[in-house]
Design a protein around this motif. Structure first.
Motif, PDB file in Angstrom:
ATOM      1  N   PHE A 148      -6.870   8.807  12.792  1.00 18.01           N
ATOM      2  CA  PHE A 148      -5.554   9.194  12.267  1.00 18.01           C
ATOM      3  C   PHE A 148      -4.864   8.053  11.545  1.00 18.01           C
ATOM      4  O   PHE A 148      -4.122   8.274  10.587  1.00 18.01           O
ATOM      5  CB  PHE A 148      -4.669   9.710  13.397  1.00 18.01           C
ATOM      6  N   ARG A 149      -5.050   6.847  12.016  1.00 22.10           N
ATOM      7  CA  ARG A 149      -4.382   5.720  11.350  1.00 22.10           C
ATOM      8  C   ARG A 149      -4.872   5.590   9.918  1.00 22.10           C
ATOM      9  O   ARG A 149      -4.077   5.391   8.988  1.00 22.10           O
ATOM     10  CB  ARG A 149      -4.614   4.437  12.129  1.00 22.10           C
ATOM     11  N   LEU A 150      -6.178   5.722   9.698  1.00 22.87           N
ATOM     12  CA  LEU A 150      -6.712   5.669   8.340  1.00 22.87           C
ATOM     13  C   LEU A 150      -6.219   6.866   7.540  1.00 22.87           C
ATOM     14  O   LEU A 150      -5.809   6.726   6.382  1.00 22.87           O
ATOM     15  CB  LEU A 150      -8.238   5.650   8.381  1.00 22.87           C
ATOM     16  N   MET A 151      -6.228   8.058   8.143  1.00 18.97           N
ATOM     17  CA  MET A 151      -5.799   9.262   7.431  1.00 18.97           C
ATOM     18  C   MET A 151      -4.363   9.127   6.929  1.00 18.97           C
ATOM     19  O   MET A 151      -4.072   9.402   5.755  1.00 18.97           O
ATOM     20  CB  MET A 151      -5.909  10.472   8.346  1.00 18.97           C
ATOM     21  N   PHE A 152      -3.457   8.705   7.795  1.00 22.03           N
ATOM     22  CA  PHE A 152      -2.059   8.588   7.373  1.00 22.03           C
ATOM     23  C   PHE A 152      -1.874   7.468   6.356  1.00 22.03           C
ATOM     24  O   PHE A 152      -1.019   7.567   5.466  1.00 22.03           O
ATOM     25  CB  PHE A 152      -1.157   8.375   8.582  1.00 22.03           C
ATOM     26  N   GLN A 153      -2.671   6.423   6.442  1.00 22.82           N
ATOM     27  CA  GLN A 153      -2.563   5.360   5.443  1.00 22.82           C
ATOM     28  C   GLN A 153      -3.100   5.818   4.092  1.00 22.82           C
ATOM     29  O   GLN A 153      -2.564   5.438   3.046  1.00 22.82           O
ATOM     30  CB  GLN A 153      -3.284   4.104   5.908  1.00 22.82           C
ATOM     31  N   LEU A 154      -4.148   6.638   4.086  1.00 18.84           N
ATOM     32  CA  LEU A 154      -4.615   7.205   2.815  1.00 18.84           C
ATOM     33  C   LEU A 154      -3.525   8.072   2.193  1.00 18.84           C
ATOM     34  O   LEU A 154      -3.319   8.047   0.973  1.00 18.84           O
ATOM     35  CB  LEU A 154      -5.881   8.032   3.037  1.00 18.84           C
ATOM     36  N   CYS A 155      -2.799   8.817   3.024  1.00 15.32           N
ATOM     37  CA  CYS A 155      -1.681   9.618   2.511  1.00 15.32           C
ATOM     38  C   CYS A 155      -0.589   8.715   1.943  1.00 15.32           C
ATOM     39  O   CYS A 155      -0.015   9.010   0.879  1.00 15.32           O
ATOM     40  CB  CYS A 155      -1.112  10.489   3.631  1.00 15.32           C
TER      41      CYS A 155
ATOM     42  N   PHE B 273     -14.523   4.945   7.136  1.00 12.20           N
ATOM     43  CA  PHE B 273     -15.012   4.030   6.117  1.00 12.20           C
ATOM     44  C   PHE B 273     -16.525   4.185   5.990  1.00 12.20           C
ATOM     45  O   PHE B 273     -17.211   4.539   6.947  1.00 12.20           O
ATOM     46  CB  PHE B 273     -14.699   2.577   6.492  1.00 12.20           C
ATOM     47  N   GLN B 274     -17.038   3.914   4.793  1.00 12.86           N
ATOM     48  CA  GLN B 274     -18.467   3.862   4.611  1.00 12.86           C
ATOM     49  C   GLN B 274     -19.027   2.639   5.342  1.00 12.86           C
ATOM     50  O   GLN B 274     -18.353   1.621   5.483  1.00 12.86           O
ATOM     51  CB  GLN B 274     -18.815   3.779   3.126  1.00 12.86           C
ATOM     52  N   LYS B 275     -20.265   2.776   5.776  1.00 14.73           N
ATOM     53  CA  LYS B 275     -20.916   1.653   6.450  1.00 14.73           C
ATOM     54  C   LYS B 275     -21.461   0.658   5.432  1.00 14.73           C
ATOM     55  O   LYS B 275     -22.042   1.041   4.420  1.00 14.73           O
ATOM     56  CB  LYS B 275     -22.058   2.148   7.332  1.00 14.73           C
ATOM     57  N   VAL B 276     -21.252  -0.626   5.715  1.00 18.72           N
ATOM     58  CA  VAL B 276     -21.824  -1.712   4.920  1.00 18.72           C
ATOM     59  C   VAL B 276     -22.545  -2.633   5.890  1.00 18.72           C
ATOM     60  O   VAL B 276     -21.920  -3.207   6.792  1.00 18.72           O
ATOM     61  CB  VAL B 276     -20.734  -2.488   4.149  1.00 18.72           C
TER      62      VAL B 276
ATOM     63  N   TYR C 126     -18.519  -0.383   9.724  1.00 22.62           N
ATOM     64  CA  TYR C 126     -17.591   0.479   8.982  1.00 22.62           C
ATOM     65  C   TYR C 126     -16.585  -0.392   8.223  1.00 22.62           C
ATOM     66  O   TYR C 126     -15.525  -0.719   8.720  1.00 22.62           O
ATOM     67  CB  TYR C 126     -16.871   1.414   9.943  1.00 22.62           C
ATOM     68  N   GLN C 127     -16.939  -0.746   6.980  1.00 23.15           N
ATOM     69  CA  GLN C 127     -16.132  -1.671   6.200  1.00 23.15           C
ATOM     70  C   GLN C 127     -15.367  -0.993   5.061  1.00 23.15           C
ATOM     71  O   GLN C 127     -14.290  -1.414   4.698  1.00 23.15           O
ATOM     72  CB  GLN C 127     -17.025  -2.780   5.638  1.00 23.15           C
ATOM     73  N   GLY C 128     -15.943   0.039   4.464  1.00 26.26           N
ATOM     74  CA  GLY C 128     -15.267   0.710   3.361  1.00 26.26           C
ATOM     75  C   GLY C 128     -16.067   0.648   2.094  1.00 26.26           C
ATOM     76  O   GLY C 128     -17.103  -0.012   2.034  1.00 26.26           O
TER      77      GLY C 128
ATOM     78  N   ILE D 187      -9.853   0.635  -1.242  1.00 29.82           N
ATOM     79  CA  ILE D 187      -9.378   0.546   0.136  1.00 29.82           C
ATOM     80  C   ILE D 187     -10.544   0.218   1.063  1.00 29.82           C
ATOM     81  O   ILE D 187     -11.568   0.902   1.059  1.00 29.82           O
ATOM     82  CB  ILE D 187      -8.711   1.871   0.557  1.00 29.82           C
ATOM     83  N   THR D 188     -10.393  -0.839   1.840  1.00 30.65           N
ATOM     84  CA  THR D 188     -11.417  -1.248   2.795  1.00 30.65           C
ATOM     85  C   THR D 188     -10.758  -1.494   4.149  1.00 30.65           C
ATOM     86  O   THR D 188      -9.536  -1.419   4.290  1.00 30.65           O
ATOM     87  CB  THR D 188     -12.117  -2.530   2.344  1.00 30.65           C
ATOM     88  N   ARG D 189     -11.575  -1.811   5.158  1.00 32.17           N
ATOM     89  CA  ARG D 189     -11.023  -2.113   6.475  1.00 32.17           C
ATOM     90  C   ARG D 189     -10.101  -3.320   6.427  1.00 32.17           C
ATOM     91  O   ARG D 189      -9.205  -3.470   7.266  1.00 32.17           O
ATOM     92  CB  ARG D 189     -12.153  -2.342   7.480  1.00 32.17           C
ATOM     93  N   ASN D 190     -10.272  -4.190   5.444  1.00 30.56           N
ATOM     94  CA  ASN D 190      -9.426  -5.377   5.324  1.00 30.56           C
ATOM     95  C   ASN D 190      -8.132  -5.121   4.553  1.00 30.56           C
ATOM     96  O   ASN D 190      -7.224  -5.937   4.604  1.00 30.56           O
ATOM     97  CB  ASN D 190     -10.203  -6.506   4.640  1.00 30.56           C
ATOM     98  N   THR D 191      -8.035  -3.970   3.848  1.00 30.63           N
ATOM     99  CA  THR D 191      -6.874  -3.745   2.985  1.00 30.63           C
ATOM    100  C   THR D 191      -6.093  -2.467   3.301  1.00 30.63           C
ATOM    101  O   THR D 191      -4.995  -2.292   2.777  1.00 30.63           O
ATOM    102  CB  THR D 191      -7.298  -3.665   1.503  1.00 30.63           C
ATOM    103  N   TRP D 192      -6.638  -1.573   4.128  1.00 27.22           N
ATOM    104  CA  TRP D 192      -6.075  -0.239   4.262  1.00 27.22           C
ATOM    105  C   TRP D 192      -4.667  -0.212   4.845  1.00 27.22           C
ATOM    106  O   TRP D 192      -3.905   0.710   4.610  1.00 27.22           O
ATOM    107  CB  TRP D 192      -6.996   0.655   5.098  1.00 27.22           C
ATOM    108  N   ARG D 193      -4.265  -1.238   5.567  1.00 31.26           N
ATOM    109  CA  ARG D 193      -2.949  -1.252   6.188  1.00 31.26           C
ATOM    110  C   ARG D 193      -1.915  -1.964   5.333  1.00 31.26           C
ATOM    111  O   ARG D 193      -0.763  -2.124   5.757  1.00 31.26           O
ATOM    112  CB  ARG D 193      -3.030  -1.908   7.564  1.00 31.26           C
ATOM    113  N   HIS D 194      -2.304  -2.351   4.148  1.00 30.09           N
ATOM    114  CA  HIS D 194      -1.391  -3.108   3.273  1.00 30.09           C
ATOM    115  C   HIS D 194      -1.295  -2.439   1.905  1.00 30.09           C
ATOM    116  O   HIS D 194      -1.966  -1.468   1.632  1.00 30.09           O
ATOM    117  CB  HIS D 194      -1.892  -4.545   3.135  1.00 30.09           C
ATOM    118  N   GLY D 195      -0.465  -2.996   1.048  1.00 32.16           N
ATOM    119  CA  GLY D 195      -0.387  -2.521  -0.333  1.00 32.16           C
ATOM    120  C   GLY D 195       0.501  -1.318  -0.510  1.00 32.16           C
ATOM    121  O   GLY D 195       1.045  -0.779   0.443  1.00 32.16           O
TER     122      GLY D 195
END
Length: 296
Positions: free
Chosen positions: A18-25, A248-251, A255-257, A288-296
């Motif tokens: 949910f945290r990723l989902m709401f941040q994508l929104c 996130f896609q696996k790298v 799960y990095q993005g 958007i990656t695991r390092n950036t999804w909570r910012h911007g």
């Protein structure tokens, strides 16, 4: 973006993310400078309000991806004590209603086949539409029922493909309920929200969902569940779209993005004669990656 349009984000299986989902929104709102009017979720949201209620599959996945426990950690009863509450999630959901960083709309979901069905039944009782989370933003729509959100009529039919020669479940369960499907026949609605796909789109799909689509002819059918991508198709006038899992896609095994392609769609709805759907993509989405999804 058109100001007279109502915007709905559609997601595949959330599985606790949910945290990723709401941040994508939130990112989508900032990119397009308009608030979403609703969010639609295609089941398997990971409704496990208590970790002790996890099913075997969720336990297995949570060992390598703790975000599978996202509902219990950030939205369920434990959040009321502030132990695991995510302050950014709280700000995203409860911030200034005029700020585009705030996702202020409700999310409506049908059930999948991986939820805590006993807890879900206890939470919603006989209500057609009921909130299930700490913030009262995520609403369960019972199978066989219809609700309206921002002028859009939405019907739900949850669960995986029905079992052969099996009578209707007496309560919530992991399979499509024949009685719920029957209640939708003869009804009028714009969107059918399901977990499983129709048999006409995939060999692993549901005959009951296929029948509901053929007879009711909603404008759109949204679903998730299936692991391999399924091309969009038409059943009469109904446009059917599969959505990928929210993750996130696996790298290199992690799960990095960026986010899984096809996990998010966007419906622009002005009315029955004026609407448009597309998968969400673009440079902003792929950045958007695991390092950036909570910012911007």
């Amino acid at each position: 973006m058109a100001t007279d349009c109502k915007y709905f984000a559609i997601f595949g299986d959330v599985h606790g993310h949910f945290r990723l989902m709401f941040q994508l929104c939130r990112h989508w709102q900032l990119k397009h400078q308009v608030h979403l009017d609703g969010i639609l979720l295609c089941g398997d949201i990971g409704f496990f309000p208590n970790i002790t209620g996890l099913d075997k599959a969720t336990k297995r996945y949570a060992k390598r991806d703790p975000e599978e426990l996202g509902f219990a950690l950030y939205l369920g009863p434990s959040a009321t004590h502030g132990v695991h509450r995510d302050k950014q999630l709280q700000t995203t959901l409860l911030g200034d209603a005029e700020d585009l960083n705030t996702v202020r709309c409700p999310a409506i979901f049908c059930h999948g086949n991986h939820e805590d069905f006993e807890a879900l039944s206890q939470t919603v009782g006989n209500q057609t539409l009921a909130p299930v989370d700490f913030y009262r933003r995520i609403y369960f729509l019972q199978s066989g029922e219809i609700t309206e959100l921002a002028g859009l009529r939405i019907a739900a039919l949850g669960g995986a493909k029905e079992r052969e020669n099996t009578p209707a479940e007496p309560c919530l369960g992991p399979y499509v309920d024949p009685d719920a499907a029957s209640r939708l026949l003869g009804q009028s609605f714009d969107v059918l929200l399901t977990h499983c796909g129709p048999s006409g789109a995939t060999g692993e799909g549901s005959d009951l969902i296929q029948i509901v689509i053929e007879e009711c002819q909603p404008w759109y059918h949204f679903y998730g569940h299936h692991r391999a991508p399924i091309p969009s198709c038409r059943i009469g006038r109904t446009q059917c779209y599969w959505h990928n899992d929210v993750n996130f896609q696996k790298v290199r095994g992690e799960y990095q993005g960026p986010p899984e392609p096809g996990c998010m769609g966007l419906l622009c709805w002005r009315g029955p004669e004026d609407h448009h759907y597309e998968l969400v993509d673009g440079e902003w989405f792929r950045s958007i990656t695991r390092n950036t999804w909570r910012h911007g």
